[in-house]
Design a protein around this motif. Structure first.
Motif, PDB file in Angstrom:
ATOM      1  N   VAL A  44      11.589 -42.782 -42.047  1.00 30.68           N
ATOM      2  CA  VAL A  44      10.228 -42.505 -42.489  1.00 30.68           C
ATOM      3  C   VAL A  44      10.257 -41.339 -43.457  1.00 30.68           C
ATOM      4  N   LEU A  45       9.618 -41.539 -44.613  1.00 32.80           N
ATOM      5  CA  LEU A  45       9.370 -40.471 -45.574  1.00 32.80           C
ATOM      6  C   LEU A  45       7.871 -40.264 -45.619  1.00 32.80           C
ATOM      7  N   GLU A  46       7.419 -39.093 -45.258  1.00 33.90           N
ATOM      8  CA  GLU A  46       5.988 -38.783 -45.279  1.00 33.90           C
ATOM      9  C   GLU A  46       5.725 -37.798 -46.405  1.00 33.90           C
ATOM     10  N   VAL A  47       5.008 -38.270 -47.425  1.00 37.48           N
ATOM     11  CA  VAL A  47       4.629 -37.409 -48.542  1.00 37.48           C
ATOM     12  C   VAL A  47       3.243 -36.869 -48.239  1.00 37.48           C
ATOM     13  N   GLY A  48       3.131 -35.553 -48.181  1.00 34.83           N
ATOM     14  CA  GLY A  48       1.878 -34.928 -47.788  1.00 34.83           C
ATOM     15  C   GLY A  48       1.824 -34.744 -46.285  1.00 34.83           C
ATOM     16  N   CYS A  49       2.910 -34.220 -45.713  1.00 35.25           N
ATOM     17  CA  CYS A  49       3.027 -34.133 -44.253  1.00 35.25           C
ATOM     18  C   CYS A  49       2.160 -33.032 -43.647  1.00 35.25           C
ATOM     19  N   GLY A  50       1.654 -32.125 -44.470  1.00 36.24           N
ATOM     20  CA  GLY A  50       0.747 -31.100 -43.970  1.00 36.24           C
ATOM     21  C   GLY A  50       1.303 -30.334 -42.793  1.00 36.24           C
ATOM     22  N   CYS A  51       0.551 -30.299 -41.715  1.00 39.89           N
ATOM     23  CA  CYS A  51       0.923 -29.513 -40.529  1.00 39.89           C
ATOM     24  C   CYS A  51       1.695 -30.332 -39.502  1.00 39.89           C
ATOM     25  N   LEU A  52       2.243 -31.463 -39.931  1.00 39.48           N
ATOM     26  CA  LEU A  52       3.084 -32.329 -39.088  1.00 39.48           C
ATOM     27  C   LEU A  52       2.351 -32.959 -37.906  1.00 39.48           C
ATOM     28  N   SER A  53       1.053 -33.209 -38.057  1.00 40.31           N
ATOM     29  CA  SER A  53       0.357 -33.881 -36.953  1.00 40.31           C
ATOM     30  C   SER A  53       0.937 -35.275 -36.727  1.00 40.31           C
ATOM     31  N   ALA A  54       1.349 -35.963 -37.777  1.00 44.21           N
ATOM     32  CA  ALA A  54       2.041 -37.250 -37.612  1.00 44.21           C
ATOM     33  C   ALA A  54       3.539 -37.025 -37.483  1.00 44.21           C
ATOM     34  N   GLY A  55       4.058 -36.025 -38.161  1.00 47.46           N
ATOM     35  CA  GLY A  55       5.494 -35.784 -38.175  1.00 47.46           C
ATOM     36  C   GLY A  55       6.078 -35.419 -36.826  1.00 47.46           C
ATOM     37  N   PHE A  56       5.363 -34.638 -36.052  1.00 44.75           N
ATOM     38  CA  PHE A  56       5.901 -34.196 -34.766  1.00 44.75           C
ATOM     39  C   PHE A  56       6.198 -35.361 -33.828  1.00 44.75           C
TER      40      PHE A  56
END
Length: 75
Positions: A44-56
Motif C-alpha cells: 500500500v502506498l498512501e499519498v496524503g497520509c496525514g496523521c496516519l489514521s489509516a496508516g496505523f
C-alpha cells in the motif's frame, strides 16, 4: 483565537479531522480495503497520509515493509 486566526489545534482538527474519530477512520478504511481484497502480503502506498489514521491499522495488518505513507503538505 479572538482575532480570527485559528489555534494550532483548530487548524490541525480541520486539516486531519476530529481527533475523536482518528481510530474509527482507520478501522473503516482497513475494513473497506480488506473487503476489496487487501491481504497482508500486498503493498500500500498512501499519498496524503496525514496523521496516519489509516496508516496505523494498515501497518499492523500488512506484512513488514508493505506500507509507505507520504505526506506532501506541511504546516
Amino acid at each position: 483565537m479572538s482575532d480570527g486566526r485559528l489555534s494550532v489545534f483548530e487548524w490541525a482538527k480541520r486539516y486531519v479531522g476530529d481527533p475523536a474519530s482518528w481510530e474509527s477512520r482507520g478501522v473503516v478504511m482497513l475494513a473497506f480495503l480488506r473487503d476489496e481484497g487487501l491481504e497482508p502480503h500486498h503493498r500500500v502506498l498512501e499519498v496524503g497520509c496525514g496523521c496516519l489514521s489509516a496508516g496505523f491499522p494498515l501497518l499492523e495488518f500488512l506484512d513488514d515493509g508493505r506500507y509507505v505513507g507520504i505526506e506532501p503538505n506541511g504546516m
